[in-house]
Design a protein around this motif. Structure first.
Motif, short mmCIF file in Angstrom:
data_model
loop_
_atom_site.label_atom_id
_atom_site.label_comp_id
_atom_site.label_asym_id
_atom_site.label_seq_id
_atom_site.Cartn_x
_atom_site.Cartn_y
_atom_site.Cartn_z
N ARG B 60 0.50 -1.35 0.05
CA ARG B 60 -0.09 -0.14 0.15
C ARG B 60 0.53 1.48 0.08
N ASP B 62 4.08 1.49 -1.52
CA ASP B 62 4.53 1.66 -2.25
C ASP B 62 3.23 2.28 -3.77
N GLU B 63 2.31 1.51 -3.81
CA GLU B 63 0.85 2.04 -4.12
C GLU B 63 1.20 3.29 -4.41
N TRP B 67 1.30 5.93 -7.52
CA TRP B 67 0.80 7.18 -7.65
C TRP B 67 1.15 8.41 -7.22
N GLN B 112 -9.07 11.96 -5.86
CA GLN B 112 -8.46 11.50 -5.76
C GLN B 112 -7.75 10.88 -4.29
N ARG B 116 -9.23 7.22 -2.17
CA ARG B 116 -9.53 5.93 -3.07
C ARG B 116 -8.26 6.48 -1.92
N PHE B 117 -7.26 7.18 -1.12
CA PHE B 117 -6.22 6.59 -0.62
C PHE B 117 -6.69 6.93 0.72
#
Lengths: 208, 208
Positions: B60, B62-63, B67, B112, B116-117
């Motif tokens: 998570r 790294d994601e 982004w 976002q 999203r996060f």
């Protein structure tokens, strides 16, 4: 029997960001190419060279991955948008000035890629291939797919590409890039007029 | 006694990319903010929550980091260029249309980021602070420094910022952002006319 979910439905269930690539591993879903590669390397305990346990070599991979986003990733895929996807969807002719601007950005990134990262090494972080090379090559093959062969006049870059092909295995390398290298066939497909209407103003904005 | 190297000379010796931030650890030099943070977390074996050993939590982080580059990092610092640095260097008035375009990009990224996060979690990857929050906050403080308080109308984002301040320690947080929050003082400095002449065409190109 009802029809199954479309590819885009499936993708939106897998990826938090509704983007490809996306990974689904049981209940766990993950977006972003580099995060997925790092996850797979840890989960399957891949050979050390992909993401070395040596703290300095690992930092070199991280340094490349970070630089990559604002440079190679920001520039290389634009060639596909400008040369193929935008003309296909909007029906507008290709603005030569815009292509030139995109190519200038890409060439500046390639210069840095060769001089700062590749230097005279076999691969980005030294004598062995790592995730950095994989992440780089898949973006750099995109211009090739739309007829901008960036390797042609760059012997150092081409020699690196050949080493990546050999390290990955030529068959797997070409299998992975098959759709990309035949992407011009896309220009024959029919696009739903409603989708065209929806996308055209967004794409025209990109061209400004 | 000869004069010592200038700051820029020193920076170019440390960073492979001639950019700040740059780290020098003995003979080892490293560029790129996220690569430096990861290196330091490994070298000094920092508490697990910064970059969790749990494979899914780590993914998570790294994601988010991936982004972040094409979204928060690509948009937030532009406010500083548009509102402060470009007018300061070029002497040209601020183009309102350009600022609006930049703010629209930033607002889309913030939407976002929240949806999203952050979602309804305390921090990006859950109940504890990680490197993802650090990397995000330093970019999001840049608009604040030039008078675009993006936290003002975003209670969820503001509550997250307060939690980051508490987790880092308020004193350290404000010490780290002191120059940024006083950056308007920059508008009083004198810039070398030759540097102005060199930078103006490049900056005007950014404004196109």
């Amino acid at each position: 029997m009802s029809a199954g979910p479309s590819n885009s439905d499936r993708a939106s269930k897998v990826s938090l960001l509704k983007k490809v690539p996306a990974l689904k591993d049981g209940d766990f879903t993950l977006a972003e190419c580099t995060a997925i590669l790092l996850y797979l390397s840890r989960k399957y305990n891949t050979p050390d060279h992909w993401y070395p346990s040596d703290i300095q070599k690992r930092a070199r991979v991280d340094e490349y991955l970070s630089w990559h986003h604002a440079n190679i990733r920001a520039n290389a895929p634009k060639t596909m948008w400008i040369k193929l996807l935008i003309p296909l969807i909007t029906g507008q002719p290709l603005p030569a000035e815009k292509l030139q601007e995109v190519m200038e950005g890409l060439f500046a990134s390639l210069k840095q890629f060769e001089e700062r990262f590749l230097q005279d090494k076999a691969f980005i972080i030294g004598s062995e291939i790592s995730l950095a090379d994989l992440v780089a090559i898949v973006e750099l093959m995109q211009p090739v797919g739309v007829g901008c062969d960036i390797f042609e006049d760059r012997p150092r870059l081409l020699a690196w590409r050949r080493r990546v092909e050999d390290a990955v295995g030529k068959e797997l390398f070409f299998q992975a890039h098959e759709m990309l290298l035949n992407i011009k066939e896309l220009s024959n497909i029919q696009i739903d007029p409603q989708l065209k209407e929806h996308l055209t103003p967004l794409l025209m904005k990109m061209l400004k």
